[in-house]
Design an enzyme around this catalytic site. Structure first.
Site, PDB file in Angstrom:
ATOM      1  N   TYR A 195      11.165 -18.205  11.041  1.00 38.39           N
ATOM      2  CA  TYR A 195       9.716 -18.420  11.126  1.00 38.39           C
ATOM      3  C   TYR A 195       9.349 -19.088  12.446  1.00 38.39           C
ATOM      4  CZ  TYR A 195       4.998 -19.843   9.742  1.00 38.39           C
ATOM      5  OH  TYR A 195       3.631 -20.026   9.692  1.00 38.39           O
ATOM      6  N   SER A 199       1.623 -20.999  14.974  1.00 40.29           N
ATOM      7  CA  SER A 199       1.933 -22.159  14.144  1.00 40.29           C
ATOM      8  C   SER A 199       2.334 -23.317  15.044  1.00 40.29           C
ATOM      9  CB  SER A 199       3.079 -21.828  13.191  1.00 40.29           C
ATOM     10  OG  SER A 199       3.629 -22.992  12.612  1.00 40.29           O
TER      11      SER A 199
END
Length: 327
Positions: A156, A143
């Protein structure tokens, strides 16, 4: 991606929705044979049917990536069914929103288990087969939060940075072991128009929204397909994301402050209160979203891109000031 044994064989985790589903459909169109894995069987069945309509040989397995034995079995079943593995896409991931000191410990642990150990188990499951073959590509979906962490998503962001490190470490081990034909790639998307934001655990009391710039999952799928054919170490999806990373290298403090402001103002709604929820951390998404490709954020894509471009322009101006001061 070797095609000497016929159709390339591709394994995709998290294949029932979002990026995983878009990637399955893209490979199906390219003529690959597919082994699709996710927790929810309903979503798997629907994407498998779509891939079959495109002419792809498709198998599905309901798998929780935190189960190492199940991941080993997934690799073994793929080889038993198709004879080899050419591409393995580690994509399954979950998320949680909330201040780090207010998140339930079990929610933090679950994000790290799925997003880190799930990828580790995938790599460990497929590597022996790729080494025996002498060829193959592992593609780890990370990401943009890996190089540019965000507030309220610490588990995350941490997990996606770990995925990036995992890829680099495995690449080095393969090089040292003389396995030049086995490649490992990392993909770093920004916000993507998927059900992720509605399905994520959320302890902020505010609705999570896709933070601009928002790209369609098909764009990530095209990137993954290209990497399977022409592997590269790392790829950031989208020009704006690449600009963010460059700005972060030049002015990390400014980028950190700007990202915090962007998350506060665009990622978490100020006028849409929601109840605290564990989302899909511990169970698959509901039937209504388990097989969804998009998350409904594309309606504001033009606005999102304009906001993103404006932010980049603002950051660029700040970096120009920094450069002048450093002369």
């Amino acid at each position: 991606m070797s095609e000497s044994f016929g159709k390339p064989v591709v394994v995709i985790t998290g294949a029932s929705s979002g990026i995983g589903r878009a990637t399955a459909l893209r490979f199906a169109k390219s003529g690959a044979a597919l082994m699709l894995a996710a927790r929810g069987q309903d979503g798997l069945d629907s994407v498998a049917a779509e891939c079959a309509e495109l002419g792809a040989e498709t198998e599905t397995r309901s798998v929780d990536v935190t189960d190492e034995d199940a991941m080993l079995e997934l690799a073994q079943q793929t080889v038993a069914r198709f004879g080899r593995i050419d591409v393995w896409v580690n994509n399954a991931a979950v998320g949680v929103f909330g201040p780090i000191d207010e998140l339930p410990t079990e929610a933090i642990r679950r994000v790290l288990d799925v997003n880190i150990l799930g990828y580790v188990y995938g790599v460990r499951a497929v590597l022996p087969q790729l080494k025996r073959q002498g060829t193959g590509v592992i593609i780890n979906v990370s990401s943009l939060t890996a190089p540019i962490p965000q507030p309220y998503t610490a588990p995350y962001s941490m997990s996606k940075a770990a995925v990036r490190s995992l890829s680099a470490s495995v690449r080095s081990e393969l090089r040292l072991g003389g396995h030049a034909g086995v490649r490992v790639c990392t993909v770093m998307p920004p916000a993507i128009d998927t059900p992720f934001f509605d399905n994520a655990a959320n302890y902020t009391g505010r609705r999570a929204r896709a933070m601009p710039p928002v790209y369609p999952p098909e764009k990530v799928a095209r990137t993954i397909l290209r990497l399977s054919r022409m592997p590269r170490r790392e790829v950031i999806v989208g020009a704006i994301g690449s600009s963010f990373v460059q700005q972060g290298k030049l002015a990390p403090g400014m980028m950190e402050r700007s990202m915090a402001a962007m998350v506060e103002n665009t990622h978490l709604s100020k006028n849409e209160p929601v109840a605290r929820t564990s989302g899909n951390l511990f169970a698959p998404s509901s039937a209504s979203t388990s097989g969804s490709l998009h998350g409904g954020w594309d309606g504001g894509r033009k606005t999102a891109v304009r906001v993103g471009v404006g932010t980049v322009a603002l950051l660029a101006g700040g970096v120009a000031v920094v450069r002048r001061l450093l002369r």
